[in-house]
Design a protein around this motif. Structure first.
Motif, PDB file in Angstrom:
ATOM      1  N   GLU A 192       0.775  -0.890  -0.031  1.00 27.49           N
ATOM      2  CA  GLU A 192       0.014   0.171   0.381  1.00 27.49           C
ATOM      3  C   GLU A 192       0.938   0.991  -0.127  1.00 27.49           C
ATOM      4  O   GLU A 192       1.064   1.923  -0.837  1.00 27.49           O
ATOM      5  N   PHE A 193       2.445   0.940   0.237  1.00 24.93           N
ATOM      6  CA  PHE A 193       2.612   2.106   0.752  1.00 24.93           C
ATOM      7  C   PHE A 193       3.951   2.102  -0.465  1.00 24.93           C
ATOM      8  O   PHE A 193       3.864   3.324  -1.061  1.00 24.93           O
ATOM      9  N   LEU A 194       4.265   1.692  -1.090  1.00 20.78           N
ATOM     10  CA  LEU A 194       5.305   1.556  -2.318  1.00 20.78           C
ATOM     11  C   LEU A 194       4.215   2.205  -3.801  1.00 20.78           C
ATOM     12  O   LEU A 194       4.877   2.658  -4.568  1.00 20.78           O
ATOM     13  N   HIS A 195       3.110   1.673  -4.015  1.00 21.66           N
ATOM     14  CA  HIS A 195       2.413   1.677  -4.995  1.00 21.66           C
ATOM     15  C   HIS A 195       2.471   2.760  -5.778  1.00 21.66           C
ATOM     16  O   HIS A 195       2.741   2.673  -6.947  1.00 21.66           O
ATOM     17  N   PRO A 196       1.838   3.806  -4.421  1.00 20.50           N
ATOM     18  CA  PRO A 196       1.503   4.440  -5.402  1.00 20.50           C
ATOM     19  C   PRO A 196       3.089   6.092  -5.845  1.00 20.50           C
ATOM     20  O   PRO A 196       2.406   7.212  -6.063  1.00 20.50           O
ATOM     21  N   LEU A 197       4.245   5.499  -5.235  1.00 16.94           N
ATOM     22  CA  LEU A 197       5.076   5.793  -5.336  1.00 16.94           C
ATOM     23  C   LEU A 197       5.462   5.880  -6.885  1.00 16.94           C
ATOM     24  O   LEU A 197       5.266   5.318  -7.432  1.00 16.94           O
ATOM     25  N   PRO A 198       6.427   7.205  -7.301  1.00 20.43           N
ATOM     26  CA  PRO A 198       6.761   6.875  -9.114  1.00 20.43           C
ATOM     27  C   PRO A 198       8.320   6.297  -8.856  1.00 20.43           C
ATOM     28  O   PRO A 198       8.519   6.208  -7.992  1.00 20.43           O
ATOM     29  N   VAL A 199       8.190   5.556 -10.025  1.00 17.96           N
ATOM     30  CA  VAL A 199       9.361   4.858 -10.216  1.00 17.96           C
ATOM     31  C   VAL A 199      10.542   4.753  -9.916  1.00 17.96           C
ATOM     32  O   VAL A 199      11.043   4.428  -9.370  1.00 17.96           O
ATOM     33  N   ALA A 200      10.234   6.368 -10.137  1.00 16.46           N
ATOM     34  CA  ALA A 200      11.870   6.558 -10.615  1.00 16.46           C
ATOM     35  C   ALA A 200      13.021   6.657  -8.953  1.00 16.46           C
ATOM     36  O   ALA A 200      13.899   6.380  -8.328  1.00 16.46           O
ATOM     37  N   MET A 201      10.945   6.540  -7.195  1.00 14.00           N
ATOM     38  CA  MET A 201      11.667   5.978  -6.506  1.00 14.00           C
ATOM     39  C   MET A 201      12.686   5.396  -6.414  1.00 14.00           C
ATOM     40  O   MET A 201      13.492   4.837  -5.237  1.00 14.00           O
ATOM     41  N   LEU A 202      12.599   3.944  -7.274  1.00 16.88           N
ATOM     42  CA  LEU A 202      13.138   2.250  -7.412  1.00 16.88           C
ATOM     43  C   LEU A 202      14.472   2.663  -6.626  1.00 16.88           C
ATOM     44  O   LEU A 202      15.144   3.098  -7.626  1.00 16.88           O
ATOM     45  N   TRP A 203      15.123   2.098  -6.114  1.00 18.43           N
ATOM     46  CA  TRP A 203      16.796   1.647  -6.448  1.00 18.43           C
ATOM     47  C   TRP A 203      16.890   1.682  -7.697  1.00 18.43           C
ATOM     48  O   TRP A 203      16.784   0.402  -8.070  1.00 18.43           O
ATOM     49  N   GLY A 204      17.328   2.020  -8.331  1.00 18.51           N
ATOM     50  CA  GLY A 204      18.482   1.458  -9.610  1.00 18.51           C
ATOM     51  C   GLY A 204      17.917   1.870 -10.883  1.00 18.51           C
ATOM     52  O   GLY A 204      17.995   1.280 -11.833  1.00 18.51           O
ATOM     53  N   VAL A 205      16.721   2.526 -10.964  1.00 13.48           N
ATOM     54  CA  VAL A 205      16.037   3.411 -12.022  1.00 13.48           C
ATOM     55  C   VAL A 205      17.012   5.118 -11.747  1.00 13.48           C
ATOM     56  O   VAL A 205      16.794   5.968 -11.037  1.00 13.48           O
ATOM     57  N   GLY A 206      17.753   4.916 -12.732  1.00 13.22           N
ATOM     58  CA  GLY A 206      17.894   6.400 -13.390  1.00 13.22           C
ATOM     59  C   GLY A 206      17.371   6.701 -14.021  1.00 13.22           C
ATOM     60  O   GLY A 206      16.361   6.415 -14.445  1.00 13.22           O
ATOM     61  N   GLY A 217       5.491   2.201 -20.633  1.00  9.75           N
ATOM     62  CA  GLY A 217       3.353   2.853 -19.997  1.00  9.75           C
ATOM     63  C   GLY A 217       4.526   2.747 -18.228  1.00  9.75           C
ATOM     64  O   GLY A 217       2.533   2.734 -17.396  1.00  9.75           O
ATOM     65  N   ILE A 218       4.973   2.724 -17.941  1.00  6.88           N
ATOM     66  CA  ILE A 218       5.293   2.599 -16.470  1.00  6.88           C
ATOM     67  C   ILE A 218       6.183   3.773 -15.926  1.00  6.88           C
ATOM     68  O   ILE A 218       6.239   4.561 -15.595  1.00  6.88           O
ATOM     69  N   ARG A 219       4.641   3.855 -15.278  1.00  6.66           N
ATOM     70  CA  ARG A 219       5.001   5.101 -14.061  1.00  6.66           C
ATOM     71  C   ARG A 219       5.165   5.207 -12.697  1.00  6.66           C
ATOM     72  O   ARG A 219       5.821   6.275 -11.759  1.00  6.66           O
ATOM     73  N   THR A 220       4.343   4.625 -12.038  1.00  5.22           N
ATOM     74  CA  THR A 220       4.612   3.985 -10.316  1.00  5.22           C
ATOM     75  C   THR A 220       4.593   2.812  -9.917  1.00  5.22           C
ATOM     76  O   THR A 220       4.877   1.590 -10.835  1.00  5.22           O
ATOM     77  N   VAL A 221       5.240   2.903  -9.128  1.00  4.16           N
ATOM     78  CA  VAL A 221       5.713   1.337  -8.872  1.00  4.16           C
ATOM     79  C   VAL A 221       4.735   0.550  -9.082  1.00  4.16           C
ATOM     80  O   VAL A 221       5.151  -0.848  -8.877  1.00  4.16           O
ATOM     81  N   GLY A 222       3.403   1.186  -8.369  1.00  5.63           N
ATOM     82  CA  GLY A 222       2.378  -0.539  -8.844  1.00  5.63           C
ATOM     83  C   GLY A 222       2.377  -0.687 -10.521  1.00  5.63           C
ATOM     84  O   GLY A 222       1.785  -2.077 -10.825  1.00  5.63           O
ATOM     85  N   ASP A 223       2.648   0.696 -11.251  1.00  4.45           N
ATOM     86  CA  ASP A 223       2.145  -0.096 -12.164  1.00  4.45           C
ATOM     87  C   ASP A 223       3.378  -1.104 -13.007  1.00  4.45           C
ATOM     88  O   ASP A 223       3.074  -2.282 -13.431  1.00  4.45           O
ATOM     89  N   LEU A 224       4.967  -0.814 -12.027  1.00  4.70           N
ATOM     90  CA  LEU A 224       5.731  -1.954 -12.776  1.00  4.70           C
ATOM     91  C   LEU A 224       4.979  -3.470 -11.917  1.00  4.70           C
ATOM     92  O   LEU A 224       5.388  -4.654 -12.145  1.00  4.70           O
TER      93      LEU A 224
END
Length: 415
Positions: A192-206, A217-224
């Motif tokens: 619930e905490f992770l999935h709304p976040l922008p995917v750029a906040m994941l480690w390894g996403v430059g 079409g992947i913009r959020t962690v939930g999309d990923l």
């Protein structure tokens, strides 16, 4: 103002007290605007104003900025020229690395008074595993609050703490509750905490990986999380695809690992304008050697291999290295070798934009054998430099410097 938060939902029996942090034994403690906060300890009249810490030359970059400056878009690693355009009213303070190191050492020791499982990841942040602190101190959230309180009471600065079941989630949580906050992410609320976040906040996403994900079409962690792992591996590569697929569901099995000494210690300086005067370059090599040696002694290390980094005006970069007969933590010995390497590179009349000094092959200073050269006194540069360390601890950075460094710096002569 201090803020305490817990990610909450509608789970049965989930109350506001006991149980929210059950199993959340990983803390990520991140100091708030650390360098700027340390500077404000000596300049309290600047509190509430936009303050930037960084080199003032044309090529300087921002090391730290208060949250008042960040509201204008200023952030660390930004060119100082752009930061000044964004926030012309900001007060700019040159960095004083000795002060930051002193506070950082004290803060890390405070962390270790709660648990021996402390993994520093920078001078201003660390992971802690507090699973063994429950009986003496309390739950992870109680430990986090105690750490925040003592950091403020003992050092006059604030920190933000993420409390979670893994390092990855704890780090994101500390970022979300800045400044001066605490955020608990219970085990059953991770997704619930992770999935709304922008995917750029994941480690390894430059930037490059983010662009590739955006094309999918992947913009959020939930999309990923909704993309099949096989697709991610095909688009991003086996390792990167598997890594991001795991993080999207909060899976991070890495333990908190107590600090392992750095394999090398170095320092570098970018000149405000290209330099071709070998005397100016050698003075900078001495300044950098002093800084590296002080960090070696501070960490209880000695090293055998000295290297220099020389970047020309066209951005071509050369590195040269040589191994000493014996390991050292003495600036004069490091500097002598750095000068030899500079001379051997054949760049004494070539315009340089950056120079750096590094010592590698580190080992504990305690017990390291050292043989005196013929005619060398038993007490010399090593003892003198340790006396300088003590003077710096007592009176601050710049209290004692080699005579050759009393002359104005290049950027001071240009101003």
């Amino acid at each position: 103002m201090s803020r305490k938060q817990v990610i909450r939902g509608g789970g049965a029996g989930r109350g506001r007290g006991q149980g929210d942090d059950q199993g959340c034994s990983i803390l990520h403690v991140d100091m708030d605007a650390f360098f700027a906060s340390v500077e404000l300890l000596e300049r309290p009249e600047l509190r509430g104003r936009p303050v930037i810490v960084g080199a003032t030359g044309a090529r300087g970059v921002v090391l730290s900025a208060t949250y008042e400056a960040r509201r204008f878009g200023v952030h660390s690693a930004m060119p100082m020229s752009r930061a000044r355009r964004l926030c012309p009213a900001a007060v700019v303070i040159p960095p004083s690395h000795g002060k930051y190191s002193q506070v950082s050492r004290g803060v890390m020791e405070l962390f270790r008074s709660f648990t021996p499982l402390v993994e520093p990841v920078a001078s201003d942040e660390a992971f802690l595993d507090v699973s063994g602190a429950g009986r003496l101190i309390g739950s992870p959230a109680v430990v986090a609050e105690a750490i925040r309180r003592r950091v403020h009471e003992e050092f006059g600065v604030t920190c933000s703490v993420g409390v979670a079941t893994s390092k990855f989630v704890a780090k994101l949580a500390s970022r979300q509750c800045k400044p001066d906050g605490m955020l608990v992410v219970p085990a059953d609320r991770v997704v619930e905490f992770l999935h709304p976040l922008p995917v750029a906040m994941l480690w390894g996403v430059g930037e490059r990986t983010e662009s590739a994900l955006t094309r999918l079409g992947i913009r959020t962690v939930g999309d990923l999380a909704r993309v099949p792992p096989a697709t991610l591996k095909r688009e991003l590569g086996q390792a990167a695809g598997a890594h991001l697929a795991a993080l999207a569901w909060g899976r991070d099995e890495r333990p908190v690992t107590p600090h392992v000494p750095d394999k090398s210690i170095g320092a570098e300086e970018t000149f405000p304008a290209d330099v071709h005067d070998p005397d100016v370059i050698r003075r900078e090599l001495l300044r950098l050697s002093e800084r590296v040696a002080a960090r070696l002694r501070d960490g209880g290390h000695v090293g055998r291999t000295v290297s220099v980094k020389l970047r020309k005006s066209d951005f071509t970069t050369l590195t040269r290295a040589r191994t000493l007969r014996e390991p050292t933590d003495v600036a004069q010995e490091i500097y002598a070798m750095a000068c030899e390497l500079f001379a051997a590179a054949g760049l004494e009349r070539v315009r340089l934009r950056l120079v750096g000094v590094r010592v590698e092959g580190l080992r504990p200073a305690e017990g390291a054998a050292r043989q005196l050269s013929l005619g060398e006194r038993e007490r010399g540069w090593r003892e003198a430099e340790r006396a300088m360390d003590e003077a710096v601890r007592r009176f601050g950075t710049g209290a004692v410097v080699p005579a050759s460094l009393v002359r104005p710096r290049f950027d001071e002569m240009e101003s």
